[in-house]
Design a protein around this motif. Structure first.
Motif, PDB file in Angstrom:
ATOM      1  N   VAL A   1       0.843  -1.204   0.000  1.00 12.38           N
ATOM      2  CA  VAL A   1       0.000   0.000   0.000  1.00 12.38           C
ATOM      3  C   VAL A   1       0.877   1.252   0.000  1.00 12.38           C
ATOM      4  N   MET A   2       1.895   1.263   0.824  1.00 11.90           N
ATOM      5  CA  MET A   2       2.767   2.436   0.904  1.00 11.90           C
ATOM      6  C   MET A   2       3.550   2.650  -0.394  1.00 11.90           C
ATOM      7  N   SER A   3       3.831   1.569  -1.111  1.00 12.93           N
ATOM      8  CA  SER A   3       4.593   1.700  -2.360  1.00 12.93           C
ATOM      9  C   SER A   3       3.801   2.389  -3.468  1.00 12.93           C
ATOM     10  N   THR A   4       2.493   2.575  -3.275  1.00 11.94           N
ATOM     11  CA  THR A   4       1.698   3.295  -4.273  1.00 11.94           C
ATOM     12  C   THR A   4       2.083   4.767  -4.342  1.00 11.94           C
ATOM     13  N   GLY A   5       2.699   5.280  -3.279  1.00 12.24           N
ATOM     14  CA  GLY A   5       3.073   6.689  -3.236  1.00 12.24           C
ATOM     15  C   GLY A   5       1.934   7.628  -2.900  1.00 12.24           C
ATOM     16  N   LYS A   6       0.777   7.089  -2.588  1.00  5.95           N
ATOM     17  CA  LYS A   6      -0.393   7.928  -2.296  1.00  5.95           C
ATOM     18  C   LYS A   6      -0.460   8.359  -0.835  1.00  5.95           C
ATOM     19  N   PHE A   7       0.214   7.643   0.044  1.00  6.60           N
ATOM     20  CA  PHE A   7       0.154   7.940   1.480  1.00  6.60           C
ATOM     21  C   PHE A   7       1.512   8.409   1.980  1.00  6.60           C
ATOM     22  N   ILE A   8       1.485   9.265   3.003  1.00  9.04           N
ATOM     23  CA  ILE A   8       2.737   9.811   3.527  1.00  9.04           C
ATOM     24  C   ILE A   8       3.192   9.110   4.798  1.00  9.04           C
ATOM     25  N   SER A   9       2.295   8.405   5.470  1.00 14.89           N
ATOM     26  CA  SER A   9       2.670   7.640   6.653  1.00 14.89           C
ATOM     27  C   SER A   9       1.583   6.613   6.956  1.00 14.89           C
ATOM     28  N   HIS A  10       1.902   5.715   7.856  1.00 15.91           N
ATOM     29  CA  HIS A  10       0.947   4.688   8.253  1.00 15.91           C
ATOM     30  C   HIS A  10       1.204   4.268   9.693  1.00 15.91           C
ATOM     31  N   ARG A  11       0.224   3.579  10.260  1.00 15.09           N
ATOM     32  CA  ARG A  11       0.410   2.921  11.545  1.00 15.09           C
ATOM     33  C   ARG A  11      -0.614   1.805  11.652  1.00 15.09           C
ATOM     34  N   LEU A  12      -0.290   0.834  12.482  1.00  9.67           N
ATOM     35  CA  LEU A  12      -1.178  -0.297  12.712  1.00  9.67           C
ATOM     36  C   LEU A  12      -1.423  -0.385  14.209  1.00  9.67           C
ATOM     37  N   LEU A  13      -2.687  -0.348  14.593  1.00 10.03           N
ATOM     38  CA  LEU A  13      -3.057  -0.359  16.004  1.00 10.03           C
ATOM     39  C   LEU A  13      -3.917  -1.573  16.309  1.00 10.03           C
ATOM     40  N   LYS A  14      -3.760  -2.103  17.511  1.00 12.11           N
ATOM     41  CA  LYS A  14      -4.604  -3.199  17.981  1.00 12.11           C
ATOM     42  C   LYS A  14      -5.625  -2.618  18.950  1.00 12.11           C
ATOM     43  N   VAL A  15      -6.889  -2.940  18.748  1.00 14.96           N
ATOM     44  CA  VAL A  15      -7.951  -2.471  19.631  1.00 14.96           C
ATOM     45  C   VAL A  15      -7.947  -3.366  20.871  1.00 14.96           C
ATOM     46  N   VAL A  16      -7.743  -2.767  22.039  1.00 17.08           N
ATOM     47  CA  VAL A  16      -7.625  -3.568  23.261  1.00 17.08           C
ATOM     48  C   VAL A  16      -8.950  -3.786  23.977  1.00 17.08           C
ATOM     49  N   ASP A  17      -9.957  -2.994  23.678  1.00 12.91           N
ATOM     50  CA  ASP A  17     -11.246  -3.150  24.358  1.00 12.91           C
ATOM     51  C   ASP A  17     -12.386  -3.386  23.376  1.00 12.91           C
ATOM     52  N   SER A  18     -12.109  -4.147  22.338  1.00 11.95           N
ATOM     53  CA  SER A  18     -13.114  -4.399  21.308  1.00 11.95           C
ATOM     54  C   SER A  18     -14.256  -5.253  21.865  1.00 11.95           C
ATOM     55  N   PRO A  19     -15.494  -4.888  21.550  1.00  9.24           N
ATOM     56  CA  PRO A  19     -16.628  -5.695  21.978  1.00  9.24           C
ATOM     57  C   PRO A  19     -16.861  -6.905  21.065  1.00  9.24           C
ATOM     58  N   ASN A  20     -16.066  -7.018  20.017  1.00  2.97           N
ATOM     59  CA  ASN A  20     -16.257  -8.084  19.029  1.00  2.97           C
ATOM     60  C   ASN A  20     -15.476  -9.337  19.401  1.00  2.97           C
ATOM     61  N   GLU A  21     -15.942 -10.464  18.904  1.00  6.01           N
ATOM     62  CA  GLU A  21     -15.160 -11.687  19.014  1.00  6.01           C
ATOM     63  C   GLU A  21     -14.019 -11.596  18.023  1.00  6.01           C
ATOM     64  N   GLY A  22     -12.915 -12.270  18.320  1.00  2.00           N
ATOM     65  CA  GLY A  22     -11.751 -12.208  17.460  1.00  2.00           C
ATOM     66  C   GLY A  22     -10.849 -11.062  17.880  1.00  2.00           C
ATOM     67  N   VAL A  23      -9.940 -10.715  16.995  1.00  2.85           N
ATOM     68  CA  VAL A  23      -8.952  -9.670  17.252  1.00  2.85           C
ATOM     69  C   VAL A  23      -9.232  -8.515  16.290  1.00  2.85           C
ATOM     70  N   THR A  24      -9.199  -7.295  16.815  1.00  5.65           N
ATOM     71  CA  THR A  24      -9.504  -6.128  15.992  1.00  5.65           C
ATOM     72  C   THR A  24      -8.261  -5.249  15.854  1.00  5.65           C
ATOM     73  N   TYR A  25      -7.959  -4.865  14.619  1.00  5.45           N
ATOM     74  CA  TYR A  25      -6.850  -3.965  14.312  1.00  5.45           C
ATOM     75  C   TYR A  25      -7.369  -2.805  13.470  1.00  5.45           C
ATOM     76  N   CYS A  26      -6.661  -1.689  13.545  1.00  6.33           N
ATOM     77  CA  CYS A  26      -6.922  -0.540  12.688  1.00  6.33           C
ATOM     78  C   CYS A  26      -5.635  -0.203  11.945  1.00  6.33           C
ATOM     79  N   ALA A  27      -5.684  -0.281  10.643  1.00  4.90           N
ATOM     80  CA  ALA A  27      -4.576   0.173   9.803  1.00  4.90           C
ATOM     81  C   ALA A  27      -4.935   1.584   9.367  1.00  4.90           C
TER      82      ALA A  27
END
Length: 100
Positions: free
Chosen positions: A30-56
């Motif tokens: 995604v970053m190699s497209t040159g369209k974005f200037i930065s990124h981060r990946l976060l894990k949601v620690v208090d998600s009400p959902n089953e499974g694991v939730t991340y935000c890119a």
């Protein structure tokens, strides 16, 4: 400036493989497209959902770059996620504008 956020809920059994794939393949591509200037990946620690939730999150300087990304790259990238993690990941996307 805008922030493109992709929230993904991953089944527990696929979470480690998804995280590795994101870090080693998807985000660099995604970053190699040159369209974005930065990124981060976060894990949601208090998600009400089953499974694991991340935000890119990807910062983009202007709407034109975001729209180019959506038109040129996003369909193939979303198809790749679906192919690699069929029925194991649910994602939703939001576009936000920086206020401060």
């Amino acid at each position: 400036m805008l922030l493109y956020n992709v929230t993904s809920i991953i089944e527990d059994a696929a979470a480690d493989r998804w995280l590795q794939w994101m870090q080693e393949s998807h985000i660099p591509t995604v970053m190699s497209t040159g369209k974005f200037i930065s990124h981060r990946l976060l894990k949601v620690v208090d998600s009400p959902n089953e499974g694991v939730t991340y935000c890119a999150q990807y910062a983009v300087e202007n709407m034109a770059d975001y729209l180019d990304y959506q038109e040129i790259y996003a369909p193939a990238f979303q198809a790749e996620v679906a192919a690699n993690f069929e029925n194991q990941v649910v994602s939703f996307r939001t576009l936000m504008e920086y206020v401060i």
